[in-house]
Design a protein around this motif. Structure first.
Motif, PDB file in Angstrom:
ATOM      1  N   MET A   1       9.296  -0.673  22.635  1.00 28.77           N
ATOM      2  CA  MET A   1       8.317  -1.703  22.967  1.00 28.77           C
ATOM      3  C   MET A   1       7.029  -1.088  23.509  1.00 28.77           C
ATOM      4  O   MET A   1       5.951  -1.574  23.225  1.00 28.77           O
ATOM      5  N   HIS A   2       7.159  -0.015  24.273  1.00 35.48           N
ATOM      6  CA  HIS A   2       5.978   0.629  24.836  1.00 35.48           C
ATOM      7  C   HIS A   2       5.116   1.254  23.746  1.00 35.48           C
ATOM      8  O   HIS A   2       3.900   1.297  23.866  1.00 35.48           O
ATOM      9  N   ARG A   3       5.756   1.730  22.683  1.00 33.84           N
ATOM     10  CA  ARG A   3       5.025   2.363  21.580  1.00 33.84           C
ATOM     11  C   ARG A   3       4.123   1.346  20.883  1.00 33.84           C
ATOM     12  O   ARG A   3       2.992   1.664  20.501  1.00 33.84           O
ATOM     13  N   LYS A   4       4.587   0.116  20.709  1.00 31.88           N
ATOM     14  CA  LYS A   4       3.779  -0.920  20.063  1.00 31.88           C
ATOM     15  C   LYS A   4       2.518  -1.201  20.874  1.00 31.88           C
ATOM     16  O   LYS A   4       1.424  -1.325  20.321  1.00 31.88           O
ATOM     17  N   TRP A   5       2.654  -1.304  22.191  1.00 30.75           N
ATOM     18  CA  TRP A   5       1.492  -1.565  23.038  1.00 30.75           C
ATOM     19  C   TRP A   5       0.512  -0.396  23.023  1.00 30.75           C
ATOM     20  O   TRP A   5      -0.702  -0.596  23.034  1.00 30.75           O
ATOM     21  N   LEU A   6       1.027   0.803  22.953  1.00 30.70           N
ATOM     22  CA  LEU A   6       0.168   1.982  22.884  1.00 30.70           C
ATOM     23  C   LEU A   6      -0.620   1.987  21.582  1.00 30.70           C
ATOM     24  O   LEU A   6      -1.830   2.263  21.575  1.00 30.70           O
ATOM     25  N   ILE A   7       0.037   1.641  20.480  1.00 32.08           N
ATOM     26  CA  ILE A   7      -0.651   1.573  19.193  1.00 32.08           C
ATOM     27  C   ILE A   7      -1.725   0.490  19.216  1.00 32.08           C
ATOM     28  O   ILE A   7      -2.849   0.692  18.745  1.00 32.08           O
ATOM     29  N   VAL A   8      -1.415  -0.668  19.781  1.00 29.28           N
ATOM     30  CA  VAL A   8      -2.392  -1.757  19.877  1.00 29.28           C
ATOM     31  C   VAL A   8      -3.586  -1.337  20.726  1.00 29.28           C
ATOM     32  O   VAL A   8      -4.741  -1.583  20.353  1.00 29.28           O
ATOM     33  N   LEU A   9      -3.346  -0.684  21.848  1.00 25.00           N
ATOM     34  CA  LEU A   9      -4.447  -0.234  22.712  1.00 25.00           C
ATOM     35  C   LEU A   9      -5.319   0.813  22.020  1.00 25.00           C
ATOM     36  O   LEU A   9      -6.542   0.788  22.146  1.00 25.00           O
ATOM     37  N   VAL A  10      -4.711   1.701  21.261  1.00 23.46           N
ATOM     38  CA  VAL A  10      -5.484   2.714  20.531  1.00 23.46           C
ATOM     39  C   VAL A  10      -6.343   2.050  19.458  1.00 23.46           C
ATOM     40  O   VAL A  10      -7.515   2.399  19.286  1.00 23.46           O
ATOM     41  N   LEU A  11      -5.779   1.082  18.735  1.00 19.52           N
ATOM     42  CA  LEU A  11      -6.557   0.375  17.715  1.00 19.52           C
ATOM     43  C   LEU A  11      -7.716  -0.408  18.327  1.00 19.52           C
ATOM     44  O   LEU A  11      -8.816  -0.445  17.765  1.00 19.52           O
ATOM     45  N   ILE A  12      -7.489  -1.035  19.462  1.00 18.52           N
ATOM     46  CA  ILE A  12      -8.558  -1.759  20.152  1.00 18.52           C
ATOM     47  C   ILE A  12      -9.646  -0.786  20.599  1.00 18.52           C
ATOM     48  O   ILE A  12     -10.846  -1.059  20.460  1.00 18.52           O
ATOM     49  N   ALA A  13      -9.242   0.367  21.129  1.00 21.60           N
ATOM     50  CA  ALA A  13     -10.211   1.364  21.571  1.00 21.60           C
ATOM     51  C   ALA A  13     -11.034   1.894  20.392  1.00 21.60           C
ATOM     52  O   ALA A  13     -12.256   2.049  20.493  1.00 21.60           O
ATOM     53  N   LEU A  14     -10.391   2.164  19.255  1.00 16.27           N
ATOM     54  CA  LEU A  14     -11.116   2.646  18.082  1.00 16.27           C
ATOM     55  C   LEU A  14     -12.063   1.577  17.532  1.00 16.27           C
ATOM     56  O   LEU A  14     -13.177   1.882  17.114  1.00 16.27           O
ATOM     57  N   GLY A  15     -11.625   0.332  17.526  1.00 15.44           N
ATOM     58  CA  GLY A  15     -12.493  -0.757  17.090  1.00 15.44           C
ATOM     59  C   GLY A  15     -13.691  -0.928  18.007  1.00 15.44           C
ATOM     60  O   GLY A  15     -14.809  -1.151  17.552  1.00 15.44           O
ATOM     61  N   GLY A  16     -13.464  -0.809  19.314  1.00 19.23           N
ATOM     62  CA  GLY A  16     -14.569  -0.890  20.268  1.00 19.23           C
ATOM     63  C   GLY A  16     -15.550   0.251  20.102  1.00 19.23           C
ATOM     64  O   GLY A  16     -16.768   0.062  20.181  1.00 19.23           O
ATOM     65  N   LEU A  17     -15.040   1.435  19.838  1.00 24.35           N
ATOM     66  CA  LEU A  17     -15.907   2.587  19.620  1.00 24.35           C
ATOM     67  C   LEU A  17     -16.723   2.418  18.341  1.00 24.35           C
ATOM     68  O   LEU A  17     -17.922   2.716  18.317  1.00 24.35           O
ATOM     69  N   ALA A  18     -16.110   1.923  17.293  1.00 25.82           N
ATOM     70  CA  ALA A  18     -16.827   1.684  16.032  1.00 25.82           C
ATOM     71  C   ALA A  18     -17.889   0.606  16.212  1.00 25.82           C
ATOM     72  O   ALA A  18     -18.997   0.717  15.676  1.00 25.82           O
ATOM     73  N   TRP A  19     -17.577  -0.424  16.976  1.00 23.18           N
ATOM     74  CA  TRP A  19     -18.561  -1.494  17.230  1.00 23.18           C
ATOM     75  C   TRP A  19     -19.722  -0.962  18.045  1.00 23.18           C
ATOM     76  O   TRP A  19     -20.885  -1.248  17.760  1.00 23.18           O
ATOM     77  N   TRP A  20     -19.435  -0.148  19.059  1.00 22.47           N
ATOM     78  CA  TRP A  20     -20.478   0.423  19.912  1.00 22.47           C
ATOM     79  C   TRP A  20     -21.403   1.344  19.113  1.00 22.47           C
ATOM     80  O   TRP A  20     -22.603   1.377  19.351  1.00 22.47           O
ATOM     81  N   ALA A  21     -20.846   2.078  18.160  1.00 21.76           N
ATOM     82  CA  ALA A  21     -21.621   3.032  17.372  1.00 21.76           C
ATOM     83  C   ALA A  21     -22.252   2.386  16.128  1.00 21.76           C
ATOM     84  O   ALA A  21     -22.800   3.083  15.291  1.00 21.76           O
TER      85      ALA A  21
END
Length: 54
Positions: A1-21
């Protein structure tokens, strides 16, 4: 279960970085056949500047 949340957080972080750039806007520009100007943050659509072919 922890792995799923980690993957979701990484995807959100990458999406935020792409939006910022502005990668989403740059991608839209490239898909329309233009060139993205990183210094001025605008899309240059060369196809609009050319006269129509006969």
């Amino acid at each position: 279960m922890h792995r799923k949340w980690l993957i979701v957080l990484v995807l959100i972080a990458l999406g935020g970085l792409a939006w910022w750039a502005d990668l989403f806007t740059a991608g839209d520009c490239l898909m329309q056949g233009g060139r993205w100007n990183w210094g001025g943050h605008f899309c240059r659509l060369d196809s609009l500047a050319q006269p129509p072919s006969p």
